[in-house]
Every structure is written in structure tokens, then in C-alpha cells.
Design an enzyme around this catalytic site. Structure first.
Site, PDB file in Angstrom:
ATOM      1  N   SER A 179      -7.689   7.540  27.613  1.00 46.79           N
ATOM      2  CA  SER A 179      -8.696   6.502  26.993  1.00 46.79           C
ATOM      3  C   SER A 179      -8.080   6.459  25.586  1.00 46.79           C
ATOM      4  O   SER A 179      -6.933   6.188  25.408  1.00 46.79           O
ATOM      5  CB  SER A 179     -10.289   6.662  26.934  1.00 46.79           C
ATOM      6  OG  SER A 179     -10.926   5.697  26.523  1.00 46.79           O
ATOM      7  N   ASP A 411     -12.140  -0.267  36.184  1.00 48.63           N
ATOM      8  CA  ASP A 411     -12.316   0.357  34.906  1.00 48.63           C
ATOM      9  C   ASP A 411     -12.356  -1.087  33.678  1.00 48.63           C
ATOM     10  O   ASP A 411     -11.617  -1.763  33.562  1.00 48.63           O
ATOM     11  CB  ASP A 411     -11.110   0.881  34.243  1.00 48.63           C
ATOM     12  CG  ASP A 411     -11.397   1.717  33.043  1.00 48.63           C
ATOM     13  OD1 ASP A 411     -12.747   1.657  32.405  1.00 48.63           O
ATOM     14  OD2 ASP A 411     -10.509   2.233  32.360  1.00 48.63           O
ATOM     15  N   HIS A 437     -12.192   4.941  34.880  1.00 45.94           N
ATOM     16  CA  HIS A 437     -11.644   5.364  33.918  1.00 45.94           C
ATOM     17  C   HIS A 437     -10.977   6.595  34.170  1.00 45.94           C
ATOM     18  O   HIS A 437     -11.591   7.612  34.581  1.00 45.94           O
ATOM     19  CB  HIS A 437     -12.692   5.283  32.604  1.00 45.94           C
ATOM     20  CG  HIS A 437     -12.132   5.317  31.433  1.00 45.94           C
ATOM     21  ND1 HIS A 437     -11.408   4.330  30.923  1.00 45.94           N
ATOM     22  CD2 HIS A 437     -12.348   6.087  30.297  1.00 45.94           C
ATOM     23  CE1 HIS A 437     -11.230   4.439  29.680  1.00 45.94           C
ATOM     24  NE2 HIS A 437     -11.549   5.506  29.142  1.00 45.94           N
TER      25      HIS A 437
END
Length: 490
Positions: A179, A411, A437
Site C-alpha cells: 500500500s 482492490d 489489498h
């Protein structure tokens, strides 16, 4: 020689500590989410033993020599002394309470690697100041964080050389992140290619986006027609009830404390997004679709999901969405919400706004809502300089090399990542019903926590394992090139 090797190892390897403490991730509003309540298995961390070193506060000033204590972790059980690789696992926008026992442990065992992890400046216990006033946050940025990583990498290599009674030797380094920390992983390789053999950028949000309408569009695509329609109708009904009796509808969701309607509607939108982001669509969609077919109250059905799953099982705090909470400059365990919003409001935006047409979230969660939040929470003059961020790093057109990008098909953050392969920067998508994710590192679903990022419960385990195999191939190649050159990178 073998006895000497074992003796050297024993001088700095430590016993793995077992603890129920979590390696936290923040709520979807801040990209990631804390699964601290989702598992009590003592093996969920490779280590939780805190280590510290002195970090430079301002890497861009030739005059300011202030330092602060920055927390880090090391796991050496799999380290092949003395020339094994060192995996730098970047901590992102949260308190970093250890090294999670996800897929990086599998990779470390395979490659004989040491694993080290540095807490992001300002988060957790690595705060340079005793309060989080806007003035004190001026050193909180991705650019400063990258220099933190570079300084730490040099510090750790030198400390390892000291333990091994050698000088000038460089182990091969490889950098990991998911991320925002995945973006940092890619940017680290971009800005400091001489300090790493390569990077894994998992679900890496490398593209700063002002109005991120693709987020909601992906939620709709991931949900499918029936679930999308049910979610849209639910939003419409909530808006109607807010207009007639807002206290009653907020109380139904146990969120009466959210006085600003935009905060409440953002909370409801995130609750839905989380199901797809972290591989739990079946917790949300089948019950909601069935309620619609049976003519039941959709708002009550959705409130049940929000309270039992989003707040209950996932452990999300309603307070996270309260702007009064975001204004609190007291340094405490909940400061991460304010800290990440500062980065959002200054560097990357990722404003999750309702698309003009066919939106799932309320149209009240618009650009003005986000800009007002930035102003109310941090004061005048705070604005996300998205163009500067993308010019500095290159967005999805960065001129990097030896970076593996991975994304999950469901995602909503994938559209801020690099999804198209380019020379020396391959990009792979894991396609399955609940691939979300960071699925390559964490498996799916991600609540409850999966030891070693188990992919068994993914809709298509083969799709995940195929991408993991491709990651290993690239790592093997790039690490071998480092070994061949006798340098940590090339």
C-alpha cells in the site's frame, strides 16, 4: 570454519518472542486496517522486540542537526551468515508493533535472509515531538521517510559488519512494502537504486490522485450488479433518513457521535469498501442482496453488517471518522488517524469522492468535503500538492528499474498503482473473487489474520501462487546479479 560461523551467528541472533501484540494496519480511510482483534495466535509476529537508533529530523537542512529516536525490528532466525540478503520491510502509516508473520517469512526462509523493519517517522513510538500540531508535522512526508530508510539501511549494514568483525562489506538488500509502504518501496528503489537490489511494491499507491473516483467504480465492479444495486439503494435510503431524522439513523449504526453528515456517510462508504479491499465480499453482499429480495429494510440489514463485521470483527473505531478526533493534537495511540490525514492533505490526496454517475457512496462525500476537512483539521494553507508529488516520483510512469508491482483484482486501490508492465518493472494482477489489498503478502481474506499469508482461502489460490512464483523468479535474478557484482545493488 563451520564452528566459527555458528559462533558468529550466536552472537547476534535472538530468540523469537511470542506475543499477541499486532503489527497494526489502519482503517481503509487511511489505506490500511488494524486486524489486532482478528487473531490471538501467538505466531502472528516474527518478532516484537523493539530496537532503537537516532534518526535525523530534517534530512534537507544543512543547519538543523536535531535527532529523534526511531523504532525498528530485526528477525535473524533464517539469516545465512555472513552473506545472506537483508530484507527491509517498510512500515507505513500506522504504529509498527513488530514484523508480521506474513509471506515475507516464507521468502526470508527461502532466501536465507535477515528481516528488518523500520517504523515510519511520527507514527507509533517514533514521534519527534510530544504533540501533533500542524507546525510540528512539517517534517512528516514521504520524502523525509525515504531518507529515513536510506540512513537506517546504512546504519544497519554497518552495525552488522561490526558484529561480524568486518568493514566495507555490503549484503544484498531487497525492499518490501504494501500500500503506502509499497509506494515507499518503489520510490526507495527509484531514488536510491545503489542501496537495494530491487523492490516488491505490493498494492503500491504510487500515483497521487486528487479526485479518486476510480475507487468507488472498482467497488461497484467488484460487487457485481445485484450487490451494487443493493448498496446504491441503501445509500439513497440513508440520505433520505438523514434528511428526516438524522439522530435515529446514526444511532442505528451506533455512530451518533459523528455530528457531521459527511463523516457519517464516509464511515458507511468505507464499511462497504473494506469487504472488497480485504477479501471478505461474502460477509457483505449475500446478506444484503437477500434482504433486498425479501423486501426487508436495507438500512437495518446494512447496519447489522457494519456493527457486527466492520466495527465488531474488524475492530474499526467510529471515532476514526470524527473530525473532532482528527483535530486532537495530543500524542497518543490514536494519533495515526491525524498523521495520515496530514499526508493526504499535503501530498497524495486520494480523495475518495463519489463519481458523477452510478456512484455507490453518497454524493455528499465530494471534493468540497475533503478540502473542508483539511482546512478544519490543519488550518489555512494546507492543500494536497498532487502534481508536485507525481512530477517528483513519476506516478505510474516512473523511470525505475527492478521493481515488482502486484495488485489484487478486487482492490479499489489498484487504480493508483502501476498495473501495466514495463521493461524491468513487471506488474502482476492476482485475479479472484476475494483477491484484495496486499494479497500476495497476506493471503485472503485478511480477517482473521493468515499466518504466513496463507492463500488457501483465496477464490483462486493458483492465481496467487502464480504471482508469488513470478516474484521469487525476479528476486532470485536480481539478488544473484547483486552477488555476481559484489555489490548490494547494480
Amino acid at each position: 570454519m563451520e564452528m566459527m560461523k555458528l559462533a558468529l551467528m550466536s552472537t547476534f541472533l535472538f530468540f523469537l518472542l511470542f506475543s499477541t501484540a499486532s503489527h497494526a494496519y489502519l482503517a481503509p480511510r487511511t489505506l490500511l486496517y488494524s486486524f489486532s482483534k482478528s487473531s490471538t495466535n501467538s505466531n502472528r509476529s516474527l518478532t516484537t522486540k523493539e530496537l532503537w537508533f537516532n534518526q535525523t529530523l530534517d534530512h534537507y537542512s544543512p543547519f538543523d542537526h536535531h535527532k529523534f529516536q526511531q523504532r525498528y525490528y530485526e528477525f535473524l532466525d533464517y539469516f545465512r551468515v555472513p552473506d545472506g540478503p537483508i530484507f527491509l520491510k517498510i512500515c507505513g502509516e500506522s504504529s509498527c508493533d513488530g514484523i508480521a508473520n506474513d509471506y515475507i517469512g516464507v521468502l526470508a526462509k527461502k532466501f536465507g535472509a535477515a528481516v528488518v523493519s523500520l517504523e515510519h517517522r511520527y507514527y507509533g513510538k517514533s514521534s519527534p515531538f510530544k504533540s501533533t500540531t500542524t507546525e510540528n508535522l512539517r517534517y512528516l512526508s514521504s520524502k523525509q521517510a525515504l531518507f529515513d530508510l536510506a540512513v537506517f539501511r546504512q546504519y544497519y549494514q554497518e552495525s552488522l559488519n561490526l558484529k561480524l568483525n568486518r568493514t566495507g562489506v555490503e549484503n544484498p538488500w531487497f525492499v518490501f512494502g504494501v500500500s503506502y509502504s509499497g509506494a515507499l518501496s518503489a520510490w526507495f528503489r527509484l531514488k536510491f537504486p545503489h542501496l537495494t537490489c530491487g523492490s516488491l511494491a505490493s498494492s503500491a499507491v504510487v500515483l497521487a490522485v486528487y479526485n479518486y473516483t476510480e475507487f468507488d467504480q472498482q467497488i461497484g465492479e467488484s460487487a457485481g450488479a445485484e450487490c451494487k444495486a443493493a448498496l446504491q439503494e441503501t445509500t439513497q435510503l440513508v440520505e433520505e433518513r438523514l434528511a428526516s431524522n438524522k439522530k435515529a439513523v446514526k444511532t442505528l449504526f451506533d455512530a451518533a457521535e459523528l455530528e457531521i453528515d459527511g463523516d457519517f456517510l464516509y464511515f458507511l462508504a468505507d464499511a462497504a469498501a473494506t469487504a472488497f479491499q480485504y477479501g471478505n465480499p461474502d460477509k457483505l453482499c449475500p446478506p444484503l442482496v437477500q434482504a433486498k429480495k425479501d423486501g426487508e429494510d436495507l438500512v437495518e440489514a446494512y447496519a447489522k453488517y457494519v456493527k457486527e463485521d466492520y466495527v465488531g470483527s474488524f475492530g474499526v473505531s467510529v471515532q476514526t471518522y470524527d473530525q473532532r478526533h482528527l483535530k486532537d493534537t495530543t500524542l497518543n495511540e490514536n494519533s495515526g488517524d491525524r498523521l495520515w490525514w496530514f499526508q493526504v492533505c499535503t501530498e497524495v490526496a486520494y480523495f475518495q469522492v463519489a463519481p458523477a454517475n452510478d456512484s455507490i457512496r453518497s454524493s455528499q462525500v465530494d471534493t468540497r468535503y475533503h478540502l473542508d476537512l483539511c482546512k478544519k483539521v490543519f488550518g489555512e494553507g494546507i492543500y494536497p500538492e498532487v502534481d508536485k508529488t507525481n512530477i517528483y516520483y513519476g506516478g505510474t510512469n516512473m523511470a525505475g528499474s527492478k521493481i515488482v508491482f502486484t495488485n489484487g483484482s478486487q482492490d479499489p486501490w489498484r487504480h493508483a498503482s502501476k498495473q501495466i508492465s514495463s521493461p524491468d518493472m513487471p506488474s502482476f494482477v492476482m485475479s479472484c473473487h476475494n483477491c484484495g489489498h496486499g494479497t500476495d503478502m497476506r493471503g485472503c481474506p485478511q480477517s482473521p489474520f493468515n499466518i504466513e499469508g496463507n492463500a488457501r482461502n483465496c477464490g483462486s489460490p493458483d492465481a496467487v501462487e502464480k504471482v508469488r512464483h513470478q516474484i521469487i523468479e525476479k528476486m532470485d535474478l536480481w539478488l544473484s546479479e547483486c552477488h555476481a557484482s559484489g555489490r548490494s545493488s547494480m
